[in-house]
Design an enzyme around this catalytic site. Structure first.
Site, PDB file in Angstrom:
ATOM      1  N   ILE A 175       1.129  -0.907   0.109  1.00 45.02           N
ATOM      2  CA  ILE A 175      -0.052   0.089   0.080  1.00 45.02           C
ATOM      3  C   ILE A 175       0.916   1.116   0.052  1.00 45.02           C
ATOM      4  O   ILE A 175       1.174   1.745   0.383  1.00 45.02           O
ATOM      5  CB  ILE A 175      -1.045   0.241   1.170  1.00 45.02           C
ATOM      6  CG1 ILE A 175      -1.787  -1.013   1.392  1.00 45.02           C
ATOM      7  CG2 ILE A 175      -2.016   1.166   1.055  1.00 45.02           C
ATOM      8  CD1 ILE A 175      -3.099  -1.378   2.416  1.00 45.02           C
ATOM      9  N   PRO A 176       1.455   1.430  -0.942  1.00 45.28           N
ATOM     10  CA  PRO A 176       2.235   2.871  -1.301  1.00 45.28           C
ATOM     11  C   PRO A 176       1.600   4.147  -0.864  1.00 45.28           C
ATOM     12  O   PRO A 176       1.128   4.162  -1.534  1.00 45.28           O
ATOM     13  CB  PRO A 176       2.760   2.791  -2.783  1.00 45.28           C
ATOM     14  CG  PRO A 176       1.981   1.758  -3.535  1.00 45.28           C
ATOM     15  CD  PRO A 176       1.675   0.930  -2.330  1.00 45.28           C
ATOM     16  N   HIS A 177       1.993   5.042  -0.390  1.00 41.14           N
ATOM     17  CA  HIS A 177       1.269   5.645   0.015  1.00 41.14           C
ATOM     18  C   HIS A 177       2.269   6.936   0.109  1.00 41.14           C
ATOM     19  O   HIS A 177       3.341   7.169   0.394  1.00 41.14           O
ATOM     20  CB  HIS A 177       0.602   5.877   0.866  1.00 41.14           C
ATOM     21  CG  HIS A 177       1.027   5.463   2.081  1.00 41.14           C
ATOM     22  ND1 HIS A 177       1.254   4.278   2.401  1.00 41.14           N
ATOM     23  CD2 HIS A 177       0.583   5.976   3.361  1.00 41.14           C
ATOM     24  CE1 HIS A 177       1.765   3.968   3.649  1.00 41.14           C
ATOM     25  NE2 HIS A 177       1.837   5.174   4.507  1.00 41.14           N
ATOM     26  N   CYS A 178       1.514   8.671  -0.194  1.00 42.58           N
ATOM     27  CA  CYS A 178       2.173   9.888   0.272  1.00 42.58           C
ATOM     28  C   CYS A 178       1.458  10.814  -0.158  1.00 42.58           C
ATOM     29  O   CYS A 178       0.465  10.742  -0.184  1.00 42.58           O
ATOM     30  CB  CYS A 178       3.613  10.294  -0.882  1.00 42.58           C
ATOM     31  SG  CYS A 178       2.445  10.651  -2.445  1.00 42.58           S
TER      32      CYS A 178
END
Length: 156
Positions: free
Chosen positions: A70-73
């Site tokens: 769950i890549p997030h930024c």
């Protein structure tokens, strides 16, 4: 339900649901996410998204185990939360906590100030992806429409 409550349904668009994406590496998967978002939201910077995703990965991998990431930024100047769901053609090394390669990715890009929404969505996603049968259904999807339906049918 108040309309300030974000759910996976209202942040994921069919056009940002992608099936069997050919990504040879974690970096390539993150680049692809940034390209896709840029294609649908002209006001955002592809480089900025990519750099922010990479910076977040440096703090610790967003690979949560069992082939899921769950890549997030956060992104300055973004007006709404953007979700990207993709299955990968072949699993890639993601430095996940269980050292398993990743083939199921849900990326989350949120406005810089949306801290509580960000955390709420991450927990919704983690909860969903914790269900093995749900993940299996997603992995079995043959096209983006089926993938979108499977992802949104289960939420609520």
């Amino acid at each position: 339900m108040s309309d300030t409550t974000l759910t996976i349904d209202n942040i994921l668009a069919p056009e940002l649901t992608l099936c069997k994406v050919p990504a040879s590496s974690k970096k390539r998967a993150l680049e692809f996410i940034a390209e896709q978002i840029r294609e649908h939201y002209q006001t955002v910077s592809e480089n900025q998204i990519f750099n922010n995703l990479i910076a977040r990965e440096r703090l610790g991998s967003t690979g949560i185990g069992q082939g899921i990431a769950i890549p997030h930024c956060r992104l300055e100047g973004l007006e709404r939360v953007i979700g990207v769901l993709m299955t990968l053609e072949e699993a890639v090394e993601f430095d996940a906590i269980d050292n398993q390669p990743v083939d199921l990715v849900f990326a989350l890009v949120v406005p810089k100030e949306a801290t509580s929404e960000h955390l709420e969505l991450l927990s919704q996603l983690a909860e969903k992806f914790n269900e093995r049968s749900f993940c299996d259904r997603l992995r079995q999807c043959e096209d983006a429409q089926a993938l979108y339906r499977s992802m949104t049918a289960a939420s609520g």
